[in-house]
Design a protein around this motif. Structure first.
Motif, PDB file in Angstrom:
ATOM      1  N   ARG A   1       0.940  -1.153   0.081  1.00 58.74           N
ATOM      2  CA  ARG A   1       0.057   0.087  -0.041  1.00 58.74           C
ATOM      3  C   ARG A   1       0.881   1.311   0.028  1.00 58.74           C
ATOM      4  O   ARG A   1       0.472   2.493  -0.721  1.00 58.74           O
ATOM      5  CB  ARG A   1      -0.941   0.165   1.110  1.00 58.74           C
ATOM      6  CG  ARG A   1      -2.051  -1.105   0.919  1.00 58.74           C
ATOM      7  CD  ARG A   1      -2.807  -1.065   2.161  1.00 58.74           C
ATOM      8  NE  ARG A   1      -4.002  -2.101   2.108  1.00 58.74           N
ATOM      9  CZ  ARG A   1      -4.992  -2.252   2.568  1.00 58.74           C
ATOM     10  NH1 ARG A   1      -5.670  -1.077   3.174  1.00 58.74           N
ATOM     11  NH2 ARG A   1      -5.904  -3.151   2.214  1.00 58.74           N
ATOM     12  N   LEU A   2       2.057   1.035   0.688  1.00 57.89           N
ATOM     13  CA  LEU A   2       2.969   2.241   0.936  1.00 57.89           C
ATOM     14  C   LEU A   2       3.556   2.491  -0.565  1.00 57.89           C
ATOM     15  O   LEU A   2       3.423   3.813  -1.109  1.00 57.89           O
ATOM     16  CB  LEU A   2       4.097   2.389   1.961  1.00 57.89           C
ATOM     17  CG  LEU A   2       3.506   2.645   3.148  1.00 57.89           C
ATOM     18  CD1 LEU A   2       4.862   2.209   4.098  1.00 57.89           C
ATOM     19  CD2 LEU A   2       3.678   4.294   3.297  1.00 57.89           C
ATOM     20  N   PHE A   3       3.825   1.570  -1.058  1.00 51.79           N
ATOM     21  CA  PHE A   3       4.625   1.661  -2.622  1.00 51.79           C
ATOM     22  C   PHE A   3       3.436   2.059  -3.627  1.00 51.79           C
ATOM     23  O   PHE A   3       3.917   3.051  -4.167  1.00 51.79           O
ATOM     24  CB  PHE A   3       4.946   0.075  -2.904  1.00 51.79           C
ATOM     25  CG  PHE A   3       5.519   0.031  -4.414  1.00 51.79           C
ATOM     26  CD1 PHE A   3       6.995   0.604  -4.761  1.00 51.79           C
ATOM     27  CD2 PHE A   3       4.696  -0.500  -5.321  1.00 51.79           C
ATOM     28  CE1 PHE A   3       7.274   0.675  -5.935  1.00 51.79           C
ATOM     29  CE2 PHE A   3       5.314  -0.666  -6.645  1.00 51.79           C
ATOM     30  CZ  PHE A   3       6.373   0.001  -7.075  1.00 51.79           C
ATOM     31  N   THR A   4       2.298   1.640  -3.331  1.00 57.56           N
ATOM     32  CA  THR A   4       1.251   2.300  -4.526  1.00 57.56           C
ATOM     33  C   THR A   4       0.942   3.746  -4.157  1.00 57.56           C
ATOM     34  O   THR A   4       0.753   4.391  -5.027  1.00 57.56           O
ATOM     35  CB  THR A   4       0.025   1.626  -4.467  1.00 57.56           C
ATOM     36  OG1 THR A   4      -0.405   0.998  -3.198  1.00 57.56           O
ATOM     37  CG2 THR A   4       0.085   0.093  -5.397  1.00 57.56           C
ATOM     38  N   ALA A   5       0.902   4.188  -2.763  1.00 57.35           N
ATOM     39  CA  ALA A   5       0.846   5.190  -2.320  1.00 57.35           C
ATOM     40  C   ALA A   5       1.760   6.013  -3.129  1.00 57.35           C
ATOM     41  O   ALA A   5       1.719   7.342  -3.291  1.00 57.35           O
ATOM     42  CB  ALA A   5       0.676   5.400  -1.045  1.00 57.35           C
ATOM     43  N   GLY A   6       3.133   5.745  -2.952  1.00 53.65           N
ATOM     44  CA  GLY A   6       4.209   6.495  -3.364  1.00 53.65           C
ATOM     45  C   GLY A   6       4.070   6.675  -5.025  1.00 53.65           C
ATOM     46  O   GLY A   6       4.161   7.892  -5.267  1.00 53.65           O
ATOM     47  N   ILE A   7       3.464   5.756  -5.706  1.00 52.27           N
ATOM     48  CA  ILE A   7       3.183   6.042  -7.030  1.00 52.27           C
ATOM     49  C   ILE A   7       2.285   7.155  -7.345  1.00 52.27           C
ATOM     50  O   ILE A   7       2.286   7.949  -8.107  1.00 52.27           O
ATOM     51  CB  ILE A   7       3.165   4.748  -7.775  1.00 52.27           C
ATOM     52  CG1 ILE A   7       4.052   3.843  -7.779  1.00 52.27           C
ATOM     53  CG2 ILE A   7       2.427   4.943  -9.381  1.00 52.27           C
ATOM     54  CD1 ILE A   7       3.643   2.252  -8.253  1.00 52.27           C
ATOM     55  N   ILE A   8       1.207   7.013  -6.603  1.00 56.00           N
ATOM     56  CA  ILE A   8       0.210   8.013  -6.692  1.00 56.00           C
ATOM     57  C   ILE A   8       0.582   9.509  -6.223  1.00 56.00           C
ATOM     58  O   ILE A   8       0.334  10.346  -7.056  1.00 56.00           O
ATOM     59  CB  ILE A   8      -1.017   7.633  -5.669  1.00 56.00           C
ATOM     60  CG1 ILE A   8      -1.516   6.142  -6.229  1.00 56.00           C
ATOM     61  CG2 ILE A   8      -2.150   8.867  -5.551  1.00 56.00           C
ATOM     62  CD1 ILE A   8      -2.576   6.309  -7.499  1.00 56.00           C
ATOM     63  N   ILE A   9       1.505   9.541  -5.317  1.00 53.00           N
ATOM     64  CA  ILE A   9       2.016  11.003  -4.969  1.00 53.00           C
ATOM     65  C   ILE A   9       2.916  11.306  -6.072  1.00 53.00           C
ATOM     66  O   ILE A   9       2.794  12.601  -6.392  1.00 53.00           O
ATOM     67  CB  ILE A   9       2.802  10.555  -3.582  1.00 53.00           C
ATOM     68  CG1 ILE A   9       2.112  10.483  -2.459  1.00 53.00           C
ATOM     69  CG2 ILE A   9       3.570  12.083  -3.318  1.00 53.00           C
ATOM     70  CD1 ILE A   9       2.629   9.905  -1.061  1.00 53.00           C
ATOM     71  N   ALA A  10       3.755  10.760  -6.565  1.00 54.33           N
ATOM     72  CA  ALA A  10       4.625  11.043  -7.731  1.00 54.33           C
ATOM     73  C   ALA A  10       3.578  11.275  -8.976  1.00 54.33           C
ATOM     74  O   ALA A  10       3.886  12.441  -9.506  1.00 54.33           O
ATOM     75  CB  ALA A  10       5.487   9.965  -7.933  1.00 54.33           C
ATOM     76  N   THR A  11       2.763  10.526  -9.324  1.00 52.28           N
ATOM     77  CA  THR A  11       2.125  10.925 -10.473  1.00 52.28           C
ATOM     78  C   THR A  11       1.147  11.942 -10.351  1.00 52.28           C
ATOM     79  O   THR A  11       0.892  12.995 -11.370  1.00 52.28           O
ATOM     80  CB  THR A  11       0.871   9.476 -10.824  1.00 52.28           C
ATOM     81  OG1 THR A  11       1.666   8.230 -10.574  1.00 52.28           O
ATOM     82  CG2 THR A  11       0.291   9.912 -12.187  1.00 52.28           C
ATOM     83  N   THR A  12       0.558  12.268  -9.070  1.00 51.68           N
ATOM     84  CA  THR A  12      -0.186  13.265  -8.962  1.00 51.68           C
ATOM     85  C   THR A  12       0.456  14.595  -8.753  1.00 51.68           C
ATOM     86  O   THR A  12      -0.053  15.959  -9.042  1.00 51.68           O
ATOM     87  CB  THR A  12      -1.319  13.494  -7.603  1.00 51.68           C
ATOM     88  OG1 THR A  12      -0.185  12.911  -6.395  1.00 51.68           O
ATOM     89  CG2 THR A  12      -2.427  12.380  -7.703  1.00 51.68           C
ATOM     90  N   PHE A  13       1.660  14.823  -8.409  1.00 49.51           N
ATOM     91  CA  PHE A  13       2.573  15.823  -8.395  1.00 49.51           C
ATOM     92  C   PHE A  13       2.853  16.155  -9.850  1.00 49.51           C
ATOM     93  O   PHE A  13       2.687  17.528 -10.166  1.00 49.51           O
ATOM     94  CB  PHE A  13       3.960  15.541  -7.796  1.00 49.51           C
ATOM     95  CG  PHE A  13       5.062  16.364  -7.749  1.00 49.51           C
ATOM     96  CD1 PHE A  13       4.580  17.714  -7.181  1.00 49.51           C
ATOM     97  CD2 PHE A  13       6.127  16.401  -8.556  1.00 49.51           C
ATOM     98  CE1 PHE A  13       5.611  19.005  -7.280  1.00 49.51           C
ATOM     99  CE2 PHE A  13       7.024  17.765  -8.613  1.00 49.51           C
ATOM    100  CZ  PHE A  13       6.603  18.861  -7.984  1.00 49.51           C
ATOM    101  N   ILE A  14       3.124  15.209 -10.581  1.00 53.12           N
ATOM    102  CA  ILE A  14       3.271  15.650 -12.033  1.00 53.12           C
ATOM    103  C   ILE A  14       2.227  16.187 -12.758  1.00 53.12           C
ATOM    104  O   ILE A  14       2.059  17.428 -13.397  1.00 53.12           O
ATOM    105  CB  ILE A  14       4.031  14.462 -12.769  1.00 53.12           C
ATOM    106  CG1 ILE A  14       5.293  13.959 -12.432  1.00 53.12           C
ATOM    107  CG2 ILE A  14       4.130  14.735 -14.508  1.00 53.12           C
ATOM    108  CD1 ILE A  14       5.666  12.785 -12.674  1.00 53.12           C
ATOM    109  N   LEU A  15       1.084  15.619 -12.555  1.00 46.27           N
ATOM    110  CA  LEU A  15      -0.165  16.118 -13.150  1.00 46.27           C
ATOM    111  C   LEU A  15      -0.655  17.472 -12.543  1.00 46.27           C
ATOM    112  O   LEU A  15      -1.091  18.211 -13.143  1.00 46.27           O
ATOM    113  CB  LEU A  15      -1.462  15.181 -12.702  1.00 46.27           C
ATOM    114  CG  LEU A  15      -1.621  13.877 -13.628  1.00 46.27           C
ATOM    115  CD1 LEU A  15      -2.740  12.818 -12.953  1.00 46.27           C
ATOM    116  CD2 LEU A  15      -1.791  14.189 -15.118  1.00 46.27           C
ATOM    117  N   SER A  16      -0.409  17.714 -11.296  1.00 45.27           N
ATOM    118  CA  SER A  16      -0.712  18.949 -10.694  1.00 45.27           C
ATOM    119  C   SER A  16      -0.015  20.025 -11.061  1.00 45.27           C
ATOM    120  O   SER A  16      -0.459  21.324 -11.214  1.00 45.27           O
ATOM    121  CB  SER A  16      -0.743  18.792  -9.167  1.00 45.27           C
ATOM    122  OG  SER A  16       0.688  18.689  -8.570  1.00 45.27           O
ATOM    123  N   LEU A  17       1.289  20.025 -11.662  1.00 44.22           N
ATOM    124  CA  LEU A  17       2.034  20.896 -12.176  1.00 44.22           C
ATOM    125  C   LEU A  17       1.325  21.518 -13.481  1.00 44.22           C
ATOM    126  O   LEU A  17       1.517  22.821 -13.497  1.00 44.22           O
ATOM    127  CB  LEU A  17       3.593  20.411 -12.759  1.00 44.22           C
ATOM    128  CG  LEU A  17       4.385  20.085 -11.669  1.00 44.22           C
ATOM    129  CD1 LEU A  17       5.693  19.242 -12.140  1.00 44.22           C
ATOM    130  CD2 LEU A  17       4.814  21.385 -10.814  1.00 44.22           C
TER     131      LEU A  17
END
Lengths: 194, 465
Positions: free
Chosen positions: A91-107
């Motif tokens: 879950r932590l690993f997938t959460a990390g992926i979501i955090i990274a993806t959403t950061f890129i999208l939020s830019l």
């Protein structure tokens, strides 16, 4: 000062949504959800008047109260974790992926919608984490938490583009409806005799 | 008094009161009479026109203001109200015969009122929120009492809820496109969001997995009601999008996208129905096919496509009601509804088995049955545009017909020594007979229901022209 506060609130959003993903105790879940509604209130009030944004906070805490009461009345025998996989590391690993993806999208989203980065990232993070929660759990309580998290993220984003009182009222009703659905799922009654 | 109060708030109030009543017969009777009165009112009462009865005069205004926005039900919407509330009567009237009246009549009335509100709200994009509220209300209707919610119900809730944000957000983008129609990037983003939103709401493949699952878990009759109401209203909502936004209506790719989605639904529904062993799931896939057919009619474009779209409504409602009703009766004898467990049931439940098979064939567009005239019109329309499309639709339809043949074989097999009998109750026999006759008569005399839909295109300012 406001920008610094927005970043602090974003960190709180990160903590609450990761906590919601990892928690196995419903009390923690509801506490984190209540904290999440503080995040929503703060991020929404950057676009709406405080009195309107407070609706989100009040509704959110009512949602928490409904779910809390429903959990208290639930049959303890039903408490089983049916999600897969259950590992916290996964879950932590997938959460990390979501955090990274959403950061890129939020830019991109922040420049597109004219939002500050913490607001755009905060909303997309909640949407992403909510969808992740929906994807890895089949337990009704967790599904409701996931849907409420997705809705929370969407409401932050939508507040930037729409400030209608009717929409605020309907979104609050939908949130309360989701909480009542969660309460119903936790305590589905037997058929009444005519 | 205003029309939205009469057709939205009053039904919600009555539905709330019905939830407090315990007697099933009273609930069913009140719901049926009240819905009948609403239907008659929609048929007879003019909107925005002063009516004088003796010395008393009154006017039913079309608009109702709520929190700065409006609910509007104009004269053109009257036919739609007749159709929606009229079909609701049929569902509510048959419910007591299968002991489904208690929840269906009260919650069903509230759901119907909310879906009418969804079609009446202005700006029309807010309909997504009202549809979501109707979805939430339908959860107690669909969940089995005393049992944990199944996967189908959870997926129904998730997919329908996820559709709402996409629709709302796309509305904001569409407003931007109206101001700046040359921005192709914005058009593309809006199109993706609308597509995703409607894919969730209309259960377009692959978001359709909840339908067959729900058909297995819940009472077929209540699921049938939901599968009639929601896709119908969402399709009207979708037509509202096309009517409202010129760029969307005139987009060159629109026809091919709708055709592709329609074919995907018809073919996937048909093929999956052909290999199903669960009677409820077959109905679920037939509903997916029907939504596909509706999308195909929209892809035909113009008033021809719109007229065929409306032509499908009455036969679909009737077929779905008969099929779901028959399935619910059979479920009493064979709770699993698996093909292996229903062998020989045709001899014990002849009315229910006939109803199920006839409704199945009607939805497949069999000649002499209610579904044939609109399906024949769709075939004709599609054939004039593209023959490959017709062959795909033929493949999907063959799947549904194949499933009907498998069901007939299962019902007819088993011991031939068993005597013929009818285990249905008197009310069930009467209702099913009415259903058969209606399916046959609408197949033979489709013009009888033309007045029901002939004014419906007027709802849409641009599409109906």
């Amino acid at each position: 000062m406001v920008t610094i506060l927005n970043w602090i609130v974003l960190v709180l959003a990160l903590v609450t949504c990761i906590g919601l993903l990892l928690q196995r105790n419903w009390r923690w879940g509801i506490g984190l959800l209540a904290a999440q509604y503080l995040v929503i209130f703060w991020l929404v009030q950057t676009h709406w008047p405080v009195s309107m944004a407070a609706v989100k906070l009040v509704t959110g805490w009512m949602v928490c109260a409904i779910l809390g009461i429903a959990q208290l009345n639930k049959d303890p025998a039903q408490e089983t974790e049916t999600s897969w996989p259950q590992g916290r590391l996964f879950r932590l690993f997938t959460a990390g992926i979501i955090i990274a993806t959403t950061f890129i999208l939020s830019l991109r989203a922040s420049s597109w919608l004219g939002l500050s980065l913490p607001i755009a990232w905060g909303s997309l993070l909640l949407i992403g984490m909510g969808i992740l929660q929906l994807g890895i759990s089949a337990q009704p309580f967790r599904v409701i938490l996931g849907l409420l998290t997705v809705m929370a993220g969407f409401e932050i984003l939508y507040a930037a583009v729409e400030s209608s009182a009717l929409v605020a009222a309907l979104l609050s009703t939908v949130n309360l409806g989701l909480a009542l659905t969660g309460a119903y799922f936790l305590n589905i009654p037997e058929e009444e005799k005519p | 008094m205003s029309a939205p109060v009469l057709w939205i708030f009053l039904p919600l109030l009555v539905a709330g009161c019905l939830l407090l009543v315990r007697n099933r017969k009273v609930i069913a009777l009140v719901a049926c009479i009240f819905t009948l009165l609403l239907t008659l009112a929609a048929w007879l009462l003019p909107i925005d026109t002063v009516m004088t009865i003796g010395s008393w005069s009154f006017k039913l205004s079309s608009s109702f203001e709520i929190l700065g926005r409006h609910l509007v039900l104009g004269s053109n919407d009257r036919t739609l109200l007749v159709l929606v509330y009229g079909s609701a009567i049929a569902w509510f009237a048959a419910a007591p015969a299968i002991k489904a009246a208690r929840r269906l009549s009260s919650l069903g009335l509230a759901i119907t009122a909310l879906l009418v509100a969804a079609l009446a709200v202005e700006p029309f994009l807010y309909a997504a929120l009202l549809i979501e509220m109707a979805v939430l209300l339908s959860i107690p209707l669909l969940s089995a009492p005393g049992e944990k919610p199944g996967r189908g119900l959870i997926r129904f809730l998730i997919f329908q809820t996820l559709g709402m944000p996409f629709i709302l957000f796309s509305g904001w983008l569409l407003a931007g496109i109206e101001a700046n129609p040359g921005d192709l990037g914005l058009v593309q983003q809006a199109a993706i969001l609308i597509g995703l939103g409607f894919s969730f709401l209309l259960a377009v493949f692959p978001f359709s997995s909840w339908i067959p699952l729900l058909m297995e878990e819940a009472s077929p009759y209540t699921v049938g009601f939901i599968l009639w109401m929601f896709p119908t209203v969402v399709l009207f909502f979708g037509l509202g999008f096309l009517d409202h936004y010129t760029w969307l209506r005139d987009a060159p790719a629109l026809g091919s996208i709708l055709t592709t989605v329609g074919i995907l639904m018809v073919v996937s529904g048909g093929l999956l129905a052909a290999f199903q062993r669960h009677l409820g799931r077959i109905l679920g896939y037939a509903v997916i096919m029907e939504t596909g057919f509706s999308i195909l009619t929209i892809s035909l474009g113009g008033t021809v496509g719109l007229n065929i779209f409306f032509m499908l409504l009455v036969p679909r409602s009737l077929s779905l009601a008969v099929w779901a009703f028959a399935l619910t009766i059979l479920k009493e004898d064979s709770p699993t509804l698996m093909l292996g467990d229903i062998k020989g049931l045709g001899r014990a439940w002849p009315f229910a088995t006939c109803g199920l098979v006839l409704a199945n064939l009607a939805l497949a567009g069999m000649p002499l049955l209610a579904g044939f005239p609109p399906h024949q019109a769709i075939w004709e329309g599609l054939a004039s545009n593209s023959l490959p499309v017709v062959s795909w639709v033929l493949l999907g339809t063959s799947g549904l017909i194949f499933s009907a043949i498998r069901v007939i074989l299962a019902f007819a097999s088993g011991s031939t020594a068993a005597n013929w009998e009818s285990r249905e109750t008197g009310a069930q026999r009467v209702l099913l007979t009415i259903g058969f006759l209606a399916l046959l008569l609408l197949g033979l005399f489709p013009q009888w229901v033309v007045p029901l839909w002939t004014n419906l295109p007027a709802i849409f300012t641009h599409l109906g022209q």
